[in-house]
Design an enzyme around this catalytic site. Sequence first.
Site, PDB file in Angstrom:
ATOM      1  N   MET A 112       1.011  -1.526  -0.155  1.00  0.00           N
ATOM      2  CA  MET A 112       0.128   0.051  -0.227  1.00  0.00           C
ATOM      3  C   MET A 112       1.284   0.965   0.042  1.00  0.00           C
ATOM      4  O   MET A 112       0.530   2.252  -0.536  1.00  0.00           O
ATOM      5  CB  MET A 112      -0.649   0.261   1.240  1.00  0.00           C
ATOM      6  CG  MET A 112      -1.544  -0.963   1.429  1.00  0.00           C
ATOM      7  SD  MET A 112      -2.822  -1.234  -0.051  1.00  0.00           S
ATOM      8  CE  MET A 112      -3.932   0.229   0.396  1.00  0.00           C
ATOM      9  N   SER A 175       7.731  -0.744   8.300  1.00  0.00           N
ATOM     10  CA  SER A 175       6.613  -1.306   6.983  1.00  0.00           C
ATOM     11  C   SER A 175       7.489  -1.602   6.155  1.00  0.00           C
ATOM     12  O   SER A 175       8.562  -0.601   5.606  1.00  0.00           O
ATOM     13  CB  SER A 175       6.082  -0.461   6.432  1.00  0.00           C
ATOM     14  OG  SER A 175       5.798  -0.483   5.260  1.00  0.00           O
ATOM     15  N   LYS A 217       6.980  -0.237  16.151  1.00  0.00           N
ATOM     16  CA  LYS A 217       6.655  -1.510  15.775  1.00  0.00           C
ATOM     17  C   LYS A 217       7.985  -2.026  14.837  1.00  0.00           C
ATOM     18  O   LYS A 217       8.186  -1.346  14.286  1.00  0.00           O
ATOM     19  CB  LYS A 217       5.707  -0.744  15.046  1.00  0.00           C
ATOM     20  CG  LYS A 217       4.585  -2.484  14.240  1.00  0.00           C
ATOM     21  CD  LYS A 217       3.781  -2.528  13.791  1.00  0.00           C
ATOM     22  CE  LYS A 217       3.145  -3.362  13.442  1.00  0.00           C
ATOM     23  NZ  LYS A 217       1.594  -3.185  12.549  1.00  0.00           N
ATOM     24  N   TYR A 318      -6.134  -8.413  12.102  1.00  0.00           N
ATOM     25  CA  TYR A 318      -5.894  -7.825  11.458  1.00  0.00           C
ATOM     26  C   TYR A 318      -6.167  -8.713   9.880  1.00  0.00           C
ATOM     27  O   TYR A 318      -6.958  -9.218   9.623  1.00  0.00           O
ATOM     28  CB  TYR A 318      -4.595  -6.855  10.263  1.00  0.00           C
ATOM     29  CG  TYR A 318      -4.892  -6.307   8.763  1.00  0.00           C
ATOM     30  CD1 TYR A 318      -6.295  -6.177   8.574  1.00  0.00           C
ATOM     31  CD2 TYR A 318      -3.861  -5.172   8.767  1.00  0.00           C
ATOM     32  CE1 TYR A 318      -6.745  -5.156   7.899  1.00  0.00           C
ATOM     33  CE2 TYR A 318      -4.698  -3.703   7.761  1.00  0.00           C
ATOM     34  CZ  TYR A 318      -5.930  -4.518   6.924  1.00  0.00           C
ATOM     35  OH  TYR A 318      -6.496  -3.742   5.679  1.00  0.00           O
TER      36      TYR A 318
END
EC number: 1.3.5.2
Length: 350
Positions: A112, A175, A217, A318
Site C-alpha cells: 500500500m 513497513s 513496531k 488484521y
Amino acid sequence: MYSLLRPALFCMDAERAHGAGLRALDLAYRSGTLGLLASRPAPLPTRAFGLEFPNPVGLAAGLDKNGEHIDALFALGFGYVEIGTVTPRPQAGNPQPRLFRVPEHLGVINRMGFNNAGVDALVANVRAARRDRGILGINIGKNKDTPNELAHTDYLTCLEKVYALADYITVNISSPNTAGLRELQEEQALRELVSRLREGQETLAARHGKRVPMLVKVAPDLSDADVDAAARVLAELQVDGVIATNTTIARVGMENHPLASEAGGLSGAPVMARSTAVLRRLRTRLPESIPLIGVGGICSGADAAAKMSAGATMVQLYSGLVYRGPALVGECVESIRRRREAPSSGVAHL
C-alpha cells in the site's frame, strides 16, 4: 453472518473489498445490526503501558488508516483499536493493484505504501468519534519523500499532533513498502530516532500534563543479531512497549505460488512462525517492564494463545479478520481467558 458476506467480498478486487467491508461495517453500526456479525466478548481486563484495556485483543494498524471507522470497530469487541499509519502530509501510496489475497495460505500481500489522508484529517476524524469504549492507539510514519536523515521531523510532527488524542502512539519503522524505512531499525539509526522521539514524548507530557505511552513496531525479517541490537536500544531508551511484528518480505511456504513474486509485505498465517519467534526472542532480551504486543498470523484462538505463551501481554489481529470475520475477536479473547485461568499457565504478563 460474515460467512454469508465473505463470498461477495471475495468476488471483488481486494482493495475494493476492503472499502466495501468498512462501509458495510459502518452501516451495520449505525443501523444497530452489528450484533449479527459478532457478539461482544465478556470483559477480560488487562493492564499494560499504564493503561487499563477491556480485553487484550486489539485491531492492528492498517485497516482504518484515517480513523474514519473508530466507533464501529470498537463495537466489534476489540479491547483496543490502532488506527493509521498516518503521515504528516497526505499521500496516495503505491500504484494499484497493491493488495492481494492468498486464500490457499490464509495470507495477504500488500504494498500500500502508507496511503492516507494526512495527520490533520485523522485528527479531525478522531475528534468526531464518540470513543465511548476501549483504548485508541495511533500509528505514525514518515512521508515517502522525506529522507531518512530527516525522518525524525515527520515522526515528531505526527507525535505532537496526535498526542492529546491518543491513548498510546506506535512508531512504525518496519513497513517494507516505504523505500528505506526499515533502515531506521539499524542500531545507530534506531538509537538516534527513538532518542529524539523520547525527548519529544517527555516534552509533550509536560505540556499536556499526561504521559502517553510510545511503542515501537518492528519487522519479522530482522536477523537474530538485529533483534538483539534493537532490544538493547529500546531497553536503554525505556520505550513503553514493542509491537512484534509487521509484515514479512519472505515467502516461506508459498515460494511457488503465482503471487509469491508480487512485491510487498506478506501477512496472515505464513508470517506466524517467524513473527512469534521474534516475539519470543524479544521477551527474553527486554525487561519485563516493557510489555510486548504480538501480531502476525493470528487466524484462530489457538494462535492468540501461542503469542501469549511466547511472551505477549496482548495481541492484535488484521489479516485473520479477512478470512474469519469478527467472530475471531471473541474466539481469541476466550482462548486467552482459558490460558490465563489454567493452573499451569502461571502468572500472565501484565
